[in-house]
Design an enzyme around this catalytic site. Structure first.
Site, PDB file in Angstrom:
ATOM      1  N   GLU A  53      46.120  42.766-128.384  1.00  0.00           N
ATOM      2  CA  GLU A  53      47.539  42.383-128.411  1.00  0.00           C
ATOM      3  C   GLU A  53      47.878  41.398-127.295  1.00  0.00           C
ATOM      4  O   GLU A  53      49.052  41.189-126.974  1.00  0.00           O
ATOM      5  CB  GLU A  53      48.431  43.627-128.287  1.00  0.00           C
ATOM      6  CG  GLU A  53      48.312  44.381-126.981  1.00  0.00           C
ATOM      7  CD  GLU A  53      47.218  45.457-126.982  1.00  0.00           C
ATOM      8  OE1 GLU A  53      47.342  46.416-126.219  1.00  0.00           O
ATOM      9  OE2 GLU A  53      46.249  45.321-127.756  1.00  0.00           O
ATOM     10  N   ASP A 100      51.508  40.038-123.392  1.00  0.00           N
ATOM     11  CA  ASP A 100      50.985  41.275-123.951  1.00  0.00           C
ATOM     12  C   ASP A 100      52.129  42.010-124.658  1.00  0.00           C
ATOM     13  O   ASP A 100      53.242  42.102-124.119  1.00  0.00           O
ATOM     14  CB  ASP A 100      50.411  42.152-122.836  1.00  0.00           C
ATOM     15  CG  ASP A 100      49.768  43.415-123.372  1.00  0.00           C
ATOM     16  OD1 ASP A 100      48.568  43.379-123.693  1.00  0.00           O
ATOM     17  OD2 ASP A 100      50.474  44.439-123.451  1.00  0.00           O
ATOM     18  N   ILE A 101      51.852  42.522-125.862  1.00  0.00           N
ATOM     19  CA  ILE A 101      52.874  43.262-126.601  1.00  0.00           C
ATOM     20  C   ILE A 101      53.058  44.634-125.961  1.00  0.00           C
ATOM     21  O   ILE A 101      52.091  45.374-125.744  1.00  0.00           O
ATOM     22  CB  ILE A 101      52.475  43.417-128.079  1.00  0.00           C
ATOM     23  CG1 ILE A 101      52.293  42.041-128.724  1.00  0.00           C
ATOM     24  CG2 ILE A 101      53.531  44.223-128.842  1.00  0.00           C
ATOM     25  CD1 ILE A 101      51.819  42.089-130.157  1.00  0.00           C
TER      26      ILE A 101
END
Length: 302
Positions: free
Chosen positions: A223, A180-181
């Site tokens: 994301e 996950d960003i």
């Protein structure tokens, strides 16, 4: 009880074919031309009957532009050798353009076994090829994320199921990375969604260009990204995850003259005997959030 059919019966059957069919005598003069041949070529039967097939009608060429009708076309080869011939060629349509067709030619013999002519059946490849490409495109779109070009969630679910079956049959281990960003929402709010999209593409390209040939990475949604890593133990899985984390950290895009960077948090886990697709993904997701709680930009293995 013996069945007898009139000539008109056979003609009706031949005219109902989707493929073009024509018959020539030994001099390659056209003696029969069915309805599909009219449709595919644009030439009506009355325009071609009694005419040599090489005389400004079909004028077959191969993909290199060689004129087949002036030499040994599939029809002529079938008569010369007595053997059936198949080929992909391009015929001349009445309106001037070329049509790709698959032809099958065979010799015709009299009761004494002498070759007296030939028959050619030809299939219009235009719609066949178009349908094939259309199907491929639909399959591609159904399995790929439009923005990043990575496999989408549907494909990744299929990939995990395949790896589970492989593990059951061949004992090949695999692991799952959930990525996950970090702070992506605030990144979008600060720089705009177009820049956010560029960050997603940057991460995707990092995954594509730095993965092993037999590993698969995909966009899970938003994301979030997922990786399926084959033939690893926990130590190797951790190394793969850490290498990806570092490469993302060291990547950047340039926006308005400034370098913009992003980091990712990762949860990494091996598939276990008691696992299902849902359970291994949930464990990787839980480990991801442990990375988030521990300060982000890190890998948690479990």
């Amino acid at each position: 009880m013996e069945m007898h059919f009139e000539e008109d019966f056979y003609r009706e059957i031949i005219d109902s074919l989707n493929d073009g069919l024509y018959i020539v005598d030994k001099d390659r003069v056209i003696r029969f031309w069915n309805k599909a041949a009219e449709r595919i070529t644009g030439f009506a039967a009355w325009e071609v009957l009694g005419t040599p097939c090489s005389k400004d009608i079909l004028m077959h060429v191969d993909e290199e532009g060689n004129d087949l009708c002036r030499g040994m076309c599939p029809l002529a080869l079938a008569m010369a050798t007595g053997k059936n011939r198949d080929a992909e060629v391009y015929l001349h349509h009445k309106k001037g353009h070329r049509v790709p067709v698959w032809v099958r030619a065979g010799a015709l013999r009299n009761s004494e076994g002498e070759v007296v002519g030939a028959v050619e059946l030809f299939s219009d490849m235009t719609s066949i090829e178009a349908n094939r490409l259309r199907l491929m495109e639909l399959e591609r779109l159904a399995m790929l994320d439009a923005l990043t070009g990575l496999p989408n969630r549907r494909y990744m679910e299929h990939e995990i199921k395949t790896r589970i079956e492989e593990r059951k049959r061949l004992k090949v281990p695999f692991g799952v990375l959930f990525m996950d960003i970090d702070h992506f929402k605030s990144f979008n709010d600060t720089h705009g969604h177009e820049v956010g999209d560029e960050v997603l593409k940057m991460l995707s390209n990092t995954l594509i260009n730095n993965s092993r040939p037999f590993d698969v990475f995909g966009r899970w949604g938003g994301e979030e990204f997922l990786g399926v890593i084959r033939n690893v133990d926990q130590t190797e899985l951790s190394k793969v995850a850490e290498r990806i984390r570092v490469l993302v950290e060291k990547s950047f895009i340039v926006h308005e003259g400034k370098r913009l960077r992003a980091t990712i948090s990762i949860g990494a886990t091996l598939f276990q005997d008691e696992d299902t697709m849902e359970s291994v993904i949930k464990r990787a997701d839980d480990l991801l959030y442990e990375s988030k709680r521990s300060g982000r930009n890190r890998v948690t293995v479990g």
